[in-house]
Design an enzyme around this catalytic site. Structure first.
Site, PDB file in Angstrom:
ATOM      1  N   LYS A  25       9.940 -37.717 -13.804  1.00  0.00           N
ATOM      2  CA  LYS A  25       8.280 -38.150 -13.949  1.00  0.00           C
ATOM      3  C   LYS A  25       7.950 -39.109 -12.966  1.00  0.00           C
ATOM      4  O   LYS A  25       6.771 -38.657 -11.969  1.00  0.00           O
ATOM      5  CB  LYS A  25       8.253 -38.728 -15.254  1.00  0.00           C
ATOM      6  CG  LYS A  25       6.592 -38.833 -15.531  1.00  0.00           C
ATOM      7  CD  LYS A  25       6.254 -39.523 -16.921  1.00  0.00           C
ATOM      8  CE  LYS A  25       6.788 -38.891 -18.213  1.00  0.00           C
ATOM      9  NZ  LYS A  25       6.769 -39.605 -19.385  1.00  0.00           N
ATOM     10  N   GLY A 102       9.972 -36.128 -25.638  1.00  0.00           N
ATOM     11  CA  GLY A 102       9.854 -36.742 -27.025  1.00  0.00           C
ATOM     12  C   GLY A 102      11.088 -37.759 -27.453  1.00  0.00           C
ATOM     13  O   GLY A 102      11.111 -38.040 -28.531  1.00  0.00           O
ATOM     14  N   MET A 104      12.151 -40.379 -25.806  1.00  0.00           N
ATOM     15  CA  MET A 104      12.161 -41.746 -25.640  1.00  0.00           C
ATOM     16  C   MET A 104      10.775 -42.323 -25.821  1.00  0.00           C
ATOM     17  O   MET A 104       9.765 -41.626 -26.131  1.00  0.00           O
ATOM     18  CB  MET A 104      12.696 -42.148 -24.243  1.00  0.00           C
ATOM     19  CG  MET A 104      14.335 -41.949 -24.357  1.00  0.00           C
ATOM     20  SD  MET A 104      14.913 -42.364 -22.700  1.00  0.00           S
ATOM     21  CE  MET A 104      14.363 -41.308 -21.499  1.00  0.00           C
ATOM     22  N   HIS A 457       5.890 -30.432 -30.454  1.00  0.00           N
ATOM     23  CA  HIS A 457       7.389 -30.895 -30.506  1.00  0.00           C
ATOM     24  C   HIS A 457       8.303 -29.638 -30.608  1.00  0.00           C
ATOM     25  O   HIS A 457       9.250 -29.241 -30.086  1.00  0.00           O
ATOM     26  CB  HIS A 457       7.699 -32.079 -31.209  1.00  0.00           C
ATOM     27  CG  HIS A 457       9.013 -32.251 -31.194  1.00  0.00           C
ATOM     28  ND1 HIS A 457      10.059 -31.863 -32.254  1.00  0.00           N
ATOM     29  CD2 HIS A 457       9.656 -33.347 -30.658  1.00  0.00           C
ATOM     30  CE1 HIS A 457      11.457 -32.640 -31.927  1.00  0.00           C
ATOM     31  NE2 HIS A 457      11.102 -33.318 -31.031  1.00  0.00           N
ATOM     32  N   CYS A 831      40.661 -12.639 -19.759  1.00  0.00           N
ATOM     33  CA  CYS A 831      40.114 -11.997 -20.944  1.00  0.00           C
ATOM     34  C   CYS A 831      40.015 -12.665 -22.187  1.00  0.00           C
ATOM     35  O   CYS A 831      39.497 -12.360 -23.468  1.00  0.00           O
ATOM     36  CB  CYS A 831      40.790 -10.543 -21.571  1.00  0.00           C
ATOM     37  SG  CYS A 831      42.651 -10.803 -21.867  1.00  0.00           S
ATOM     38  N   TYR A 851      38.105 -10.075 -11.897  1.00  0.00           N
ATOM     39  CA  TYR A 851      37.038  -9.733 -12.755  1.00  0.00           C
ATOM     40  C   TYR A 851      37.286 -10.682 -13.792  1.00  0.00           C
ATOM     41  O   TYR A 851      38.341 -11.216 -14.101  1.00  0.00           O
ATOM     42  CB  TYR A 851      37.268  -8.245 -13.334  1.00  0.00           C
ATOM     43  CG  TYR A 851      38.524  -7.990 -14.152  1.00  0.00           C
ATOM     44  CD1 TYR A 851      38.470  -8.335 -15.511  1.00  0.00           C
ATOM     45  CD2 TYR A 851      39.413  -7.476 -13.557  1.00  0.00           C
ATOM     46  CE1 TYR A 851      39.727  -8.142 -16.111  1.00  0.00           C
ATOM     47  CE2 TYR A 851      40.829  -7.310 -14.302  1.00  0.00           C
ATOM     48  CZ  TYR A 851      40.771  -7.488 -15.626  1.00  0.00           C
ATOM     49  OH  TYR A 851      41.863  -7.306 -16.322  1.00  0.00           O
TER      50      TYR A 851
END
Ligand code: PEP
Ligand code: MG
Length: 879
Positions: A25, A102, A104, A457, A831, A851
């Site tokens: 921010k 939301g 903190m 929220h 795999c 692969y």
């Protein structure tokens, strides 16, 4: 390095690329200021300061003068005075490097006391506004700084507000008079004194320091820590604190506050998308207490502000080259942006935005591929409610996060966690959610709320998690105490089934039919770009023709693992398998195997047809034989009868086959070596199928894979058997098929002697499920007892059965190096489950595998992750 970074009057000390220090921010506030966006002036206290403060428990000596200097500049810029007249009020907000919505704390209107509130009332000519701001400050301060709550967790401030409204016989906050609000502020201060044991600080400076400390400390709250765990955010980043001059969207109907995305975060559609409220503070929009209006209506209400919003949105999107999530406030003639950040979006929106931004020339294809989170796109592959069905719709809310899910209703987060732990699918139904519900949202299949908008929220968090959510379903009346919800007289209780359709907003009674999604359009375009960029091939783990078909639809380039034992359980085959197991001699086994062989052949034919032109790796039987036998007496007795074996004898066989640790005993190639007829039968089925499909004109590429090899001689034994049997089949069929024989590397010994094994093997495939369990000495079936504890307490960074462990990686690296030392062109894949995990895929790319192979649903995830691995380390996303 400074602790405090000023922004205002068109100049900022910070920049967008300083998120480490300023948080997301703070860095963006600085950047916006620098590019000429109207932002109220303020300053950011750094994350470094936060970490230092949390370690030392005190601030450095020179901080006071730094803050005073920055605040003086804010006073100069606004022409107001902190604690004076006209009063400067401040907002204090947290802001970590990664967005934690939301999680903190925030305090608004800081700087008010009895004297400045009066000055504010006089200056604004709006007493209601001044005292409403005052009571909000005391309330937020009491909550955030003093942690005040009632004995049962109730909100004492909200209770006092509700009591006052009841006394005045009014329903809404705005129906309270200025005098009511002035008294309420005084009452709130009394609550603080009683509960905190000290008075609410009238001194604005004391308020400011208290708020800064509280925000720093909020980094350590349980909900913040939980959030970081789920989103893999390191604990040592700390949060910044942003202190900014307050601007007011609640000074009257010519004021407004809202949030807007520069494109639709659910669908990706271009154009402003968001919500606003007139005469309100920002918290009112996010909290979902009043229902906001769509941002398009702002154009009618406050056209100049709308034009400013559009201009700012366009500037910032071009500047950051990504969709932005904006917070804005209109204070009369002035328009301000209070925040911008990269907008969170659904997978669908992420794909559309990335592809369209390439078309708009904002980013290139590589950047588009980098922008989409591989794990997120699995959302797109998930089901939706069958469009052809006409389900019974209970009510409709906002389509807050797409996808569809079916589950049983629960009304609180703890219940969601508890039921989910028992394997139940639950829908979390709440009036509105808050950060305290987060753990329940993680556990639920979907979230349904009665209140709140697209930016509430519930909506934001659900989208972040890729979970479907319907928000703001207004008709819902929820009685949490009675555990029931009602819609127009119809009730649904805890445990009842609902289907939530987050793409349309429908709440459907019962369990609706869900269908598979379509994979064309922008998704197809993005995946095609990914395919151009990646070097790793992506195959699927598929055992049956239907899985193979789905895998192809998802873009698999072959099968990396066909676990033949899964075929043994199909239909009535298990009977023949059991007959084979209980047979007392070679002939008996041969007879039973002869029954199984045509069934296996049919499955292989189906798979070869689906995988026309692509390699198909078929693994010889792997699990210990007891897995095919029943356990208890109740099941053994009827089996004995149906097989015509004396009960006693069958009991004896079951006992003899039982193993102390079944994962480390008589399984894998050890079976095929001791019972060669099993290998012969399987190889016969494989090559008869291959010849049959080739005879139809199919292009078949079988790869026979020997499991659980530890010693080269084991592989040699099986390879000789495979070759001899294949030759017999070719002679019988009158045609030859090109094929490979290779091995799984799934035991540490195999990795360590991979050079010897490579003298015989024609390919390797790392079975990292077994390799993980044997490296750790930890059975995957028993790991659940303590592994979650390990991860939760940071003893292991991740579940090693999901993300490759560093120790296992070393064995893979060694195996690759030794194998290729012997045979430079050796084809090597993986795999185990890790073949579908983006972080493990990056490792597979780096170590030079050919692969990865994963479950069909993970194939697109793996294609994208492989492309990102090829593009090098993913650039850190803007937050
Ligand atoms: C493995 O061990 O990684 C593997 C793919 O085999 P399975 O999970 O069948 O043991
Ligand atoms: Mg294995």
């Amino acid at each position: 390095m400074p602790n405090v970074y000023f922004f205002g009057d068109g100049h900022a000390d910070g920049r967008a690329d300083m998120k480490d220090v300023l948080g997301g921010k703070g860095a963006n506030l600085a950047e916006m200021t620098n590019v000429g966006i109207p932002v109220p002036p303020g300053f950011t206290l750094s994350t470094t300061l936060c970490i230092r403060y949390l370690a030392d428990g005190r601030f450095p000596d020179d901080l006071r003068s730094e803050v005073q200097a920055a605040l003086r500049r804010v006073e100069q810029s606004t022409g107001k005075r902190f604690g004076g007249d006209p009063p400067l009020l401040l907002s204090v907000r947290s802001g970590a490097k990664m967005s934690m919505p939301g999680m903190m704390d925030t305090i608004l209107n800081l700087g008010l006391n009895d004297a400045t509130a009066e000055a504010l009332a006089r200056r604004s000519g709006n007493q209601r506004f001044a005292y409403d701001s005052y009571r909000r400050l005391v309330q937020m301060y009491g909550d955030v700084v003093f942690g005040i709550e009632g004995p049962d967790g109730q909100d004492l401030f909200e209770d006092a507000l509700a009591r006052l409204k009841a006394q005045r016989q009014v329903g809404r906050d705005i129906d309270l008079s200025a005098e009511d609000l002035r008294r309420l502020a005084a009452r709130f201060k009394e609550i603080v004194r009683q509960e905190a044991g000290c008075p609410f600080p009238d001194d604005p400076w004391q308020q400011l320091w208290g708020a800064i400390e509280a925000v720093f400390k909020s980094w350590q709250t349980k909900r913040a820590v939980d959030y970081r765990r789920v989103h893999r955010i390191p604990d040592d980043l700390g949060t910044a604190v942003n202190v900014m001059a307050m601007v007011f969207g609640n000074l009257g109907e010519h004021c407004a506050t809202g949030v807007a995305f520069t494109r639709n975060p659910s669908t990706g559609e271009p154009g402003l998308f968001g919500e606003f409220l007139t005469n309100a503070q920002g918290e009112d929009v996010v909290a979902g207490i009043r229902d906001p209006e769509p941002v398009a209506l702002l154009q009618q209400r406050l056209p100049r502000a709308y034009a400013e919003l559009q201009r700012a949105g366009a500037t910032l999107e071009r500047h950051f080259r990504d969709m932005q999530d904006l917070e804005f406030t209109v204070e009369g003639d002035h328009f301000y942006l209070l925040q911008t950040r990269t907008g969170k979006r659904t997978a669908q929106a992420a794909v559309r935005i990335a592809v369209e931004m390439v078309g708009e020339g904002l980013i290139d294809r590589r950047e588009a591929v980098r922008r989409v989170e591989p794990d997120q796109i699995s959302q797109l592959l998930h089901p939706m409610v069958d469009p052809a069905a006409t389900p019974e719709v209970l009510t409709t809310g906002l389509p807050a996060s797409p996808g569809a899910a079916v589950g049983q209703v629960v009304f609180d987060a703890d219940a969601a966690v508890e039921r989910a732990a028992h394997g139940d699918q639950v829908i979390l139904v709440r009036r509105e959610t808050s950060a305290d519900d987060f753990h329940g949202m993680v556990a639920a299949q979907a979230i349904l709320t009665a209140r709140g908008g697209m930016t509430s929220h519930a909506a934001v968090v659900a989208r972040g998690m890729g979970k479907c959510c319907v928000a703001g379903a207004k008709e819902l009346e929820i009685d949490e105490a009675a555990q029931v919800l009602q819609v127009n007289g119809r009730s649904v209780g805890a445990g009842d089934w609902l289907t939530i359709d987050g793409s349309t907003g429908r709440v459907i009674v019962g369990r609706a039919r869900l269908v598979e999604p379509q994979l064309g359009g922008e998704f197809g375009t993005l995946m095609a770009w990914a395919d151009e960029l990646r070097r790793l091939r992506v195959r699927a783990n598929a055992d049956l023709p239907a899985d193979a078909r789905r895998a192809r639809a998802f873009g698999a380039e072959g099968i990396g693992l066909c676990r033949t034992e899964h075929m043994f359980f199909e239909g009535d085959r298990i009977q023949a398998v059991r007959e084979m197991i209980v047979a007392r001699d070679h002939e008996g086994r041969q007879r039973a195997l002869a029954k199984i062989e045509p069934m296996q052949r049919e499955d292989f034919i189906g798979i070869f047809r689906e995988m026309n032109g692509f390699p198909v790796t078929i693994r010889l039987l792997d699990p210990p034989l007891h897995e095919f036998l029943p356990r208890g007496h109740d099941e053994i007795a009827p089996l004995a009868a149906s097989l015509g074996v004396p009960l006693e004898q069958l009991h004896h066989i079951v006992e003899a086959l039982a193993e102390t640790n079944p994962m480390l005993g008589h399984r894998g190639c050890r079976l095929g070596i001791t019972y060669p007829e099993i290998t012969e039968m399987q190889v016969r089925a494989i090559f008869e199928a291959a010849c049959a499909v080739a005879a139809e004109g199919g292009d078949v590429h079988p790869e026979v894979m020997v499991p659980l090899v530890a010693h080269v001689e084991e592989l040699r034994h099986q390879l000789n058997l495979v070759r001899a049997t294949a030759e017999q089949v070719f002679a019988e069929c009158g045609r030859r098929i090109e094929y490979l024989v290779g091995t799984m590397i799934e035991l540490p010994r195999a990795a360590v002697v991979a050079d010897e094994i490579a003298t015989v093997a024609e390919f390797f495939s790392f079975g990292t499920n077994d390799l993980t369990q044997t490296t750790f000495g930890l059975s995957r079936d028993d790991a659940g007892r303590f592994l979650p504890f390990y991860v939760e307490h940071g003893i292991l960074p991740d579940d090693p059965f999901q993300t490759l462990d560093a120790g296992v990686e070393k064995l893979v690296e060694l195996g690759v190096r030794l194998g290729r030392q012997q045979k430079p062109a050796l084809k090597i894949g993986i795999c185990g489950e890790h073949g579908g995990d983006p972080r493990s895929i990056r490792f597979c790319h780096q170590v030079g595998l050919n692969y990865v192979s994963c479950s069909p649903f993970r194939v697109p995830v793996a294609r994208l992750a492989a492309a990102q691995a090829a593009l090098g380390d993913r650039a850190e996303r803007d937050v």
